[in-house]
Design a protein around this motif. Structure first.
Motif, PDB file in Angstrom:
ATOM      1  N   ASP A 298     -17.215 -24.559 -36.801  1.00 17.09           N
ATOM      2  CA  ASP A 298     -17.575 -25.654 -37.749  1.00 17.09           C
ATOM      3  C   ASP A 298     -16.396 -26.634 -37.858  1.00 17.09           C
ATOM      4  O   ASP A 298     -15.451 -26.300 -38.325  1.00 17.09           O
ATOM      5  CB  ASP A 298     -18.220 -25.163 -39.043  1.00 17.09           C
ATOM      6  CG  ASP A 298     -19.493 -24.661 -38.887  1.00 17.09           C
ATOM      7  OD1 ASP A 298     -20.255 -25.212 -38.027  1.00 17.09           O
ATOM      8  OD2 ASP A 298     -19.639 -23.508 -39.408  1.00 17.09           O
ATOM      9  N   GLY A 299     -16.679 -27.776 -37.713  1.00 21.55           N
ATOM     10  CA  GLY A 299     -15.582 -28.883 -38.082  1.00 21.55           C
ATOM     11  C   GLY A 299     -14.540 -29.067 -36.764  1.00 21.55           C
ATOM     12  O   GLY A 299     -13.703 -30.110 -36.797  1.00 21.55           O
ATOM     13  N   ASP A 300     -14.613 -28.381 -35.673  1.00 21.72           N
ATOM     14  CA  ASP A 300     -13.635 -28.677 -34.467  1.00 21.72           C
ATOM     15  C   ASP A 300     -14.178 -30.028 -34.003  1.00 21.72           C
ATOM     16  O   ASP A 300     -15.158 -30.452 -33.918  1.00 21.72           O
ATOM     17  CB  ASP A 300     -13.749 -27.720 -33.541  1.00 21.72           C
ATOM     18  CG  ASP A 300     -13.321 -26.237 -34.017  1.00 21.72           C
ATOM     19  OD1 ASP A 300     -12.532 -26.263 -34.954  1.00 21.72           O
ATOM     20  OD2 ASP A 300     -13.303 -25.334 -33.284  1.00 21.72           O
ATOM     21  N   VAL A 301     -12.922 -30.370 -33.433  1.00 20.00           N
ATOM     22  CA  VAL A 301     -13.487 -31.963 -32.669  1.00 20.00           C
ATOM     23  C   VAL A 301     -12.947 -31.506 -31.141  1.00 20.00           C
ATOM     24  O   VAL A 301     -11.854 -31.044 -30.786  1.00 20.00           O
ATOM     25  CB  VAL A 301     -12.486 -32.966 -33.183  1.00 20.00           C
ATOM     26  CG1 VAL A 301     -12.486 -34.284 -32.424  1.00 20.00           C
ATOM     27  CG2 VAL A 301     -12.850 -33.253 -34.709  1.00 20.00           C
ATOM     28  N   VAL A 302     -13.907 -32.086 -30.168  1.00 18.26           N
ATOM     29  CA  VAL A 302     -13.489 -32.209 -28.885  1.00 18.26           C
ATOM     30  C   VAL A 302     -13.194 -33.363 -28.367  1.00 18.26           C
ATOM     31  O   VAL A 302     -14.179 -34.634 -29.010  1.00 18.26           O
ATOM     32  CB  VAL A 302     -14.872 -31.649 -28.229  1.00 18.26           C
ATOM     33  CG1 VAL A 302     -14.538 -31.768 -26.570  1.00 18.26           C
ATOM     34  CG2 VAL A 302     -15.073 -30.141 -28.337  1.00 18.26           C
ATOM     35  N   PHE A 303     -12.230 -33.844 -27.716  1.00 20.29           N
ATOM     36  CA  PHE A 303     -11.556 -35.132 -27.608  1.00 20.29           C
ATOM     37  C   PHE A 303     -11.120 -35.437 -26.113  1.00 20.29           C
ATOM     38  O   PHE A 303     -10.314 -34.679 -25.421  1.00 20.29           O
ATOM     39  CB  PHE A 303     -10.459 -35.466 -28.407  1.00 20.29           C
ATOM     40  CG  PHE A 303      -9.568 -36.830 -28.283  1.00 20.29           C
ATOM     41  CD1 PHE A 303     -10.185 -37.994 -28.345  1.00 20.29           C
ATOM     42  CD2 PHE A 303      -8.316 -36.721 -27.540  1.00 20.29           C
ATOM     43  CE1 PHE A 303      -9.739 -39.045 -28.028  1.00 20.29           C
ATOM     44  CE2 PHE A 303      -7.770 -38.117 -27.297  1.00 20.29           C
ATOM     45  CZ  PHE A 303      -8.418 -39.204 -27.708  1.00 20.29           C
ATOM     46  N   VAL A 304     -11.874 -36.100 -25.476  1.00 22.99           N
ATOM     47  CA  VAL A 304     -11.749 -36.735 -24.135  1.00 22.99           C
ATOM     48  C   VAL A 304     -11.003 -38.116 -23.989  1.00 22.99           C
ATOM     49  O   VAL A 304     -11.482 -39.034 -24.481  1.00 22.99           O
ATOM     50  CB  VAL A 304     -13.130 -36.823 -23.248  1.00 22.99           C
ATOM     51  CG1 VAL A 304     -13.018 -37.111 -21.899  1.00 22.99           C
ATOM     52  CG2 VAL A 304     -13.930 -35.460 -23.288  1.00 22.99           C
ATOM     53  N   PRO A 305      -9.710 -38.102 -23.706  1.00 25.80           N
ATOM     54  CA  PRO A 305      -8.900 -39.336 -23.785  1.00 25.80           C
ATOM     55  C   PRO A 305      -9.227 -40.113 -22.607  1.00 25.80           C
ATOM     56  O   PRO A 305      -9.614 -39.762 -21.433  1.00 25.80           O
ATOM     57  CB  PRO A 305      -7.352 -38.785 -23.791  1.00 25.80           C
ATOM     58  CG  PRO A 305      -7.392 -37.470 -23.022  1.00 25.80           C
ATOM     59  CD  PRO A 305      -8.981 -36.831 -23.257  1.00 25.80           C
ATOM     60  N   GLN A 306      -8.971 -41.444 -22.779  1.00 27.36           N
ATOM     61  CA  GLN A 306      -8.811 -42.287 -21.848  1.00 27.36           C
ATOM     62  C   GLN A 306      -7.767 -42.199 -20.982  1.00 27.36           C
ATOM     63  O   GLN A 306      -6.576 -41.809 -21.284  1.00 27.36           O
ATOM     64  CB  GLN A 306      -8.865 -44.019 -22.403  1.00 27.36           C
ATOM     65  CG  GLN A 306      -9.116 -44.953 -21.325  1.00 27.36           C
ATOM     66  CD  GLN A 306      -8.835 -46.513 -21.961  1.00 27.36           C
ATOM     67  OE1 GLN A 306      -8.876 -46.358 -23.215  1.00 27.36           O
ATOM     68  NE2 GLN A 306      -9.137 -47.506 -21.237  1.00 27.36           N
TER      69      GLN A 306
END
Length: 439
Positions: A298-306
């Motif tokens: 809960d609350g995690d972020v998956v970030f796919v960068p440019q």
């Protein structure tokens, strides 16, 4: 009189040659001539000094982004169970209650906005944050970490100790209605538009819109693999072949973090709450993805960068900032071609200057200087001879991100072109034509 005019023209030719030689020798900084005395010839550089080739990259096993499902569901806080204890829960119920569950057609599974298709026996009850079930007459029972059959045994034992049910005649049923979920945020900087648009290499998109979704992932599917599948699949070609898992605890540090800082924190290990997961690796890399790093909470972020990988052109090439292909390498000749140039044409451009009759561009530029940033911040100047590159593969050096590719003329080429420009298209033939009466 004619001899006098011819003599004057020859004097002008001599003056032009002298002036050109003086300019070249004085090092006036003419942009057509490369000053490459301190540059290293490309064929002398070992390719292993730089990054591994992109074309050697292979995707990781995508199954490693998921998690292994246990043979049976393990009950935890947030699960919704159906519980039936004959004569107790529900009270005074002679018939077995059946929960009819349905799901609308075309309903998205992520986030789960409905129930799973199929009937269950009993009344719905939610496992609280402590992992306990509150049942009549016996109070709170701990069922966290237990399977469904084990939960039945816990309930049977509790009612047996209270002597509520007659031993051997219990009718107890427990089933899973809705599994607990983990709410995560997926932020993607790749273009969310499913349509494919082909653009020239110089047309770099400076206006970019990403996407973000809040999704609920059921337990045992709360991993990076399902998060990507639910938000558009693998990153597009305008995104890096990597992603970051940013734990909720990382929010305790309110300092600004861009993609470069994320990579630094992830690779250095200084912040264990920021995890970098590569999606493709090269033979130069040894990558191990711990199973715990792909599981989301809960609350995690998956970030796919440019992806920010460009090279810059200049000198006799049109000045531009060109995106490098993500999955393949390009060498110096291909880079010149991408910059709307031609390594074999006059000045590296086209043959149109010959059609105009202007001899000032008859010698094409064959020298390239590449300015490359090293990992320690220093700059390396590399010299490329395009004539040699046509036959020597070692001269066709790979172009890396942030390279500056400058096309210049060699001194001899610049000498000829400058002289011809100064004289003009009609001077050379007339300068050497003498009247027959002058014999």
């Amino acid at each position: 009189m004619i001899r006098t005019n011819a003599s004057r023209r020859m004097a002008n030719v001599t003056l032009a040659v002298t002036m050109t030689a003086a300019l070249l020798g004085a090092g006036t900084g003419c942009h057509l001539v490369s000053s490459a005395k301190d540059a290293i010839p490309a064929h002398r550089l070992d390719p292993s000094l730089f990054d591994c080739p992109r074309e050697s990259m292979v995707p990781i096993s995508y199954a490693a982004l998921g998690q292994e499902r246990p043979p049976q569901h393990l009950i935890g806080a947030g699960d919704t169970l159906s519980v039936f204890v004959f004569g107790v829960f529900p009270a005074n119920e002679e018939e077995t209650p059946v929960q009819q569950r349905s799901q609308a057609i075309n309903q998205r599974y992520y986030p789960p906005r409905g129930t799973v298709v199929g009937p269950t026996t009993g009344l719905p009850i939610r496992v609280d944050e402590r992992g306990m079930l509150e049942l009549p007459l016996v109070g709170a029972l701990s069922v966290a970490g237990k399977t469904i059959p084990e939960a039945v045994d816990v309930i049977r034992k509790a009612y047996g100790e209270k002597q509520v049910l007659k031993a051997g005649s219990e009718r107890i049923s427990v089933d899973l209605i809705v599994p607990r979920v983990r709410r995560v945020v997926v932020l993607r900087q790749d273009t969310p538009d499913p349509r494919v648009a082909l653009v020239p290499p110089q047309a770099n998109a400076e206006i970019h819109r990403g996407s973000g979704e809040v999704i609920d992932l059921p337990i045992y599917e709360n991993d990076v693999l399902h998060a990507l599948a639910a938000t558009g699949g693998l990153p597009g070609t305008d995104a890096a072949r990597e992603l970051y898992v940013i734990r909720r605890e990382a929010a305790e540090n309110t300092a600004f973090m861009n993609a470069e800082m994320l990579q630094t924190l992830a690779t250095s290990g200084s912040n264990p709450n920021i995890i970098r997961i590569p999606l493709a690796v090269t033979p130069c890399e040894t990558v191990t993805i711990p199973p715990a790093s792909t599981i989301l909470h809960d609350g995690d972020v998956v970030f796919v960068p440019q992806r920010h990988e460009y090279f810059v052109t200049g000198g006799l090439l049109p000045g531009s900032r060109i995106a490098l292909p993500r999955d393949e390498d390009i060498d110096v000749i291909e880079a010149i071609a991408m910059a709307t140039g031609s390594a074999g044409g006059p000045l590296g451009l086209s043959g149109a200057v010959l059609a105009s009759g202007n001899p000032g561009y008859i010698c094409e530029a064959t020298r390239v200087k590449i300015l490359r940033k090293l990992p320690d911040g220093r700059q390396l100047a590399i010299r490329v001879d395009l004539d040699r590159a046509m036959t020597d593969p070692k001269e066709r050096i790979r172009i890396l991100p942030d390279d500056v590719v400058l096309v210049h003329q060699k001194p001899a080429q610049s000498f000829v072109n400058t002289t011809m420009n100064w004289l003009g298209g009609q001077w050379i033939p007339n300068a050497f034509i003498l009247n027959g009466n002058d014999d």
